[in-house]
Design a protein around this motif. Structure first.
Motif, PDB file in Angstrom:
ATOM      1  N   LEU A   1      -0.604  -5.269  -5.757  1.00 57.93           N
ATOM      2  CA  LEU A   1      -2.179  -5.100  -5.203  1.00 57.93           C
ATOM      3  C   LEU A   1      -2.892  -6.381  -4.936  1.00 57.93           C
ATOM      4  N   ALA A   2      -2.660  -7.216  -5.609  1.00 57.43           N
ATOM      5  CA  ALA A   2      -3.638  -8.511  -5.756  1.00 57.43           C
ATOM      6  C   ALA A   2      -3.250  -9.381  -4.615  1.00 57.43           C
ATOM      7  N   GLY A   3      -4.326 -10.055  -3.982  1.00 55.20           N
ATOM      8  CA  GLY A   3      -3.996 -11.085  -3.123  1.00 55.20           C
ATOM      9  C   GLY A   3      -3.930 -12.516  -3.906  1.00 55.20           C
ATOM     10  N   ARG A   4      -4.535 -12.414  -4.989  1.00 59.46           N
ATOM     11  CA  ARG A   4      -4.553 -13.798  -5.804  1.00 59.46           C
ATOM     12  C   ARG A   4      -4.394 -13.296  -7.258  1.00 59.46           C
ATOM     13  N   VAL A   5      -3.922 -14.263  -8.055  1.00 56.37           N
ATOM     14  CA  VAL A   5      -3.530 -13.946  -9.494  1.00 56.37           C
ATOM     15  C   VAL A   5      -4.124 -15.174 -10.427  1.00 56.37           C
TER      16      VAL A   5
END
Ligand SMILES: Nc1ncnc2c1ncn2[C@@H]1O[C@H](COP(=O)(O)OP(=O)(O)OP(=O)(O)O)[C@@H](O)[C@H]1O
Ligand SMILES: [Mg+2]
Lengths: 274, 332
Positions: B201-205
């Motif tokens: 889901l995430a572009g960045r973490v």
């Protein structure tokens, strides 16, 4: 499918409208609970009736009313006040359940009026207790209790009982927010009993050891019971100082409780630091 | 670039526990940001501060350009929150729950009803709409809870461990709903304990540990830090270990790790499919029989182990087969 975006209220009038609408939504939620769980409501309404039968017929025979008079006439005002006291349990259970389930936090994260959670709860609980009081008055009439006061006195007595319930509402909300879950309901249920028995609701304080009798007379519940007995023209009002000033005390006690527990509840509801 | 969420030096202490110890975060508008951390890392505390439920001891935070400490009511008009535990009325049924929350979002009665129906359908709950929520399964509750967080299109949606406790199908459905919401421009901040979820889901973490952000990056960058995906190989015959290790060493980015007791060899690789094909071919050539061979993403434990040199918290111990993956061995 489009996702709607609502307006933000800008004027005080619009904010008030929102607060009322939100409060009603929260109240309606409780009324819907009653529809889904009619059994719970019936038990809550009928439990005090059971107590009237128990005390009025099983235990009451041995209790003499000071100054003479019928025990059931003496008992009913006490039972009316007890019905208000039991309301703490209803309020506590509802508030503690919401807090434990995270429903309170969800409400707090919504763009709803913060007051609505409380006004909604208050409306629902007061409705519930008014209904409970009506059932008890019916029960009283059935067992031979009467109000011998005029209509004004009778209404004032009912108003005093509901005022006491309003004070208990804030205690219930505060304890419910303080508790970490509805499991502590048992503790509240148990605590209700000493408060009830350490008052003049079931037995005249004159029959108690002197120090206990004094304690019982200064129980906020007792002032309402005495005031209501006097207004209804029921026996056993007593003649100590506090009993003679029962009417103002029946206003002062609930006012004091509200003055303490309302701000505590508000602070606990905001709970910004935990 | 404008930021939907900004947190600077947030601190929050509960008695002796420092839940947040100088937490920083920036989330650009319209992106999905993952907050990854083990139990007790401070994820929920951060979310509660950002959603105005809790006040930080110090530090500053903005959501949708508004300071959360001073402009709470306005912030609440712009956010959606799905907390870690389903926050639903158990006595009401699914439809009544959504209608109630819709009305508390100030949709009119009709609009609230229509929106509830839409959401029930979107989350495959229409069949259960008349059942009290108390009778829902965990997954159904979670879906209804998510639906309640998406009644309005929030500018910023906070999801606290949205798929913990869901089966793989329900998890995929939740991911689908989140992706659909993002296409409408909503910024999503989600916390999770699973790197895979962040990956999906995430572009960045941001990785958070003991109340502090210890790493930022795309999921690929994070995995890259510990040498990408891993191949786990279980052998039938322990005597084949050296030969199999040699085969794995040809594709792995670090020394393979051998565990004679479980007859298992594990090694990080870069190109998962190419590497797998290579290994299988090499094993065939060496006439080694594998009982099991699998490519998998690194786990959060492994990322953690690498980033902190510790295994996170006691509640979240590394599984036995990860024991010896220490940082130096895995450095790419
Ligand atoms: N209300 C509270 N009172 C006391 N301590 C708390 C409270 N809430 C959280 N903590 C503590 O703060 C720390 C961070 O908790 P938090 O809930 O933010 O962690 P988390 O990352 O969300 O963990 P999890 O993955 O288990 O949900 C923990 O050590 C926790 O015990
Ligand atoms: Mg959490």
């Amino acid at each position: 499918m489009t996702t709607p975006v609502p307006p933000i209220p800008r004027t005080p009038a619009a904010r008030l409208r929102w607060a009322l609408a939100d409060g009603w939504t929260v109240t309606r939620r409780d009324l819907t609970h009653w529809r889904h769980r009619p059994g719970d409501v019936a038990v809550a309404l009928l439990f005090p009736v059971l107590m009237v039968l128990m005390f009025g017929y099983l235990l009451g025979g041995g209790i003499a009313v000071p100054g003479g008079g019928d025990y059931r006439e003496f008992l009913m005002p006490g039972m009316f006040a007890m019905t208000m006291l039991f309301g703490i349990e209803t309020t506590f259970a509802a508030v503690a359940t919401d807090a434990a389930r995270g429903v309170t936090d969800r409400f707090r994260s919504l763009p709803m009026a913060p007051s609505a959670v409380v006004t909604g709860r208050a409306t629902a609980d007061m409705t519930h207790s008014t209904l409970g009081l009506a059932v008890m008055i019916g029960c009283g009439l059935a067992v031979g209790w009467r109000s011998h006061g005029d209509a004004g006195d009778t209404l004032l007595a009912i108003a005093l009982l509901l005022l006491l319930r309003l004070a208990f509402l804030w205690i219930g909300i505060y304890l419910g927010l303080l508790a970490r879950g509805p499991e502590s309901l048992a503790a509240v249920q148990i605590l209700v009993w000493p408060v009830g028995f350490l008052s003049n609701a079931f037995v005249p304080t004159a029959t108690m050891p002197a120090w206990l009798g004094t304690l019982a007379e200064w129980n906020p519940l007792s002032s309402t019971v005495t005031a209501v007995r006097a207004l209804f023209g029921n026996p056993g009002t007593g003649d100590s100082w506090i009993a003679q000033h029962a009417l103002p005390m029946a206003v002062a006690w609930p006012a004091l409780l509200i003055a303490i527990f309302f701000p505590l509840s508000v602070r606990c509801y905001r709970r910004l630091d935990r | 670039m404008t930021f939907a969420v900004v947190a600077e030096e947030l601190r929050k202490r509960y008695g002796d526990t420092e839940a947040l110890a100088g937490f920083d975060l920036t989330v650009p508008e319209g992106t999905v940001h993952g907050l990854l951390g083990p139990n007790g890392a401070g994820k929920s505390t951060a979310v509660r501060i950002l959603t105005t439920l809790l006040r930080a001891d110090s530090g500053r935070a903005e959501v949708a350009g508004l300071d959360v400490a001073t402009r709470g009511p306005e912030v609440r008009h712009r956010i959606g929150l799905v907390g870690q535990n389903a926050a639903l009325d158990e006595i009401l049924n699914g439809r009544q729950n959504l209608e109630m929350f819709g009305r508390l979002h100030h949709l009119g009665a009709r609009q609230a009803r229509a929106r509830a129906a839409d959401l029930l359908e979107q989350f495959a709950l229409t069949d259960a709409e008349n059942k009290p929520v108390g009778q829902y399964s965990g997954g159904m509750r979670r879906r209804l809870d998510l639906a309640a967080g998406m009644i309005l299109m929030p500018a910023v949606l906070f999801l606290d461990e949205p798929t913990t406790g869901l089966d793989p199908r329900a998890r995929a459905e939740v991911w689908e709903s989140v992706r659909a919401l993002v296409t409408t421009g909503t910024t999503v901040l989600l916390t999770t304990q699973y790197l895979e979820e962040a990956d999906q889901l995430a572009g960045r973490v941001s990785v958070i540990d003991s109340g502090r952000t210890i790493a930022n990056g795309t999921p690929d960058e994070l995995k890259g830090m510990i040498g990408g995906d891993r191949i786990d190989l279980t052998l039938r015959d322990p005597r084949d270990m050296p030969a199999a290790a040699a085969a794995l060493a040809r594709v792995s980015t670090a020394e393979p790790h051998l565990d004679p007791d479980t007859r298992r060899i594990s090694a990080p690789v870069r190109q998962r499919i190419t590497a797998l094909t290579e290994v299988v071919r090499a094993l065939n050539e060496a006439a080694v029989t594998a009982e099991d061979i699998a490519v998998r993403r690194p786990t959060l434990d492994e990322v953690f182990l690498h980033l902190t040199g510790t295994a996170g918290t006691p509640q979240n111990p590394p599984r036995p087969d990860h024991h010896s993956h220490n940082g130096t061995e895995e450095a790419a």
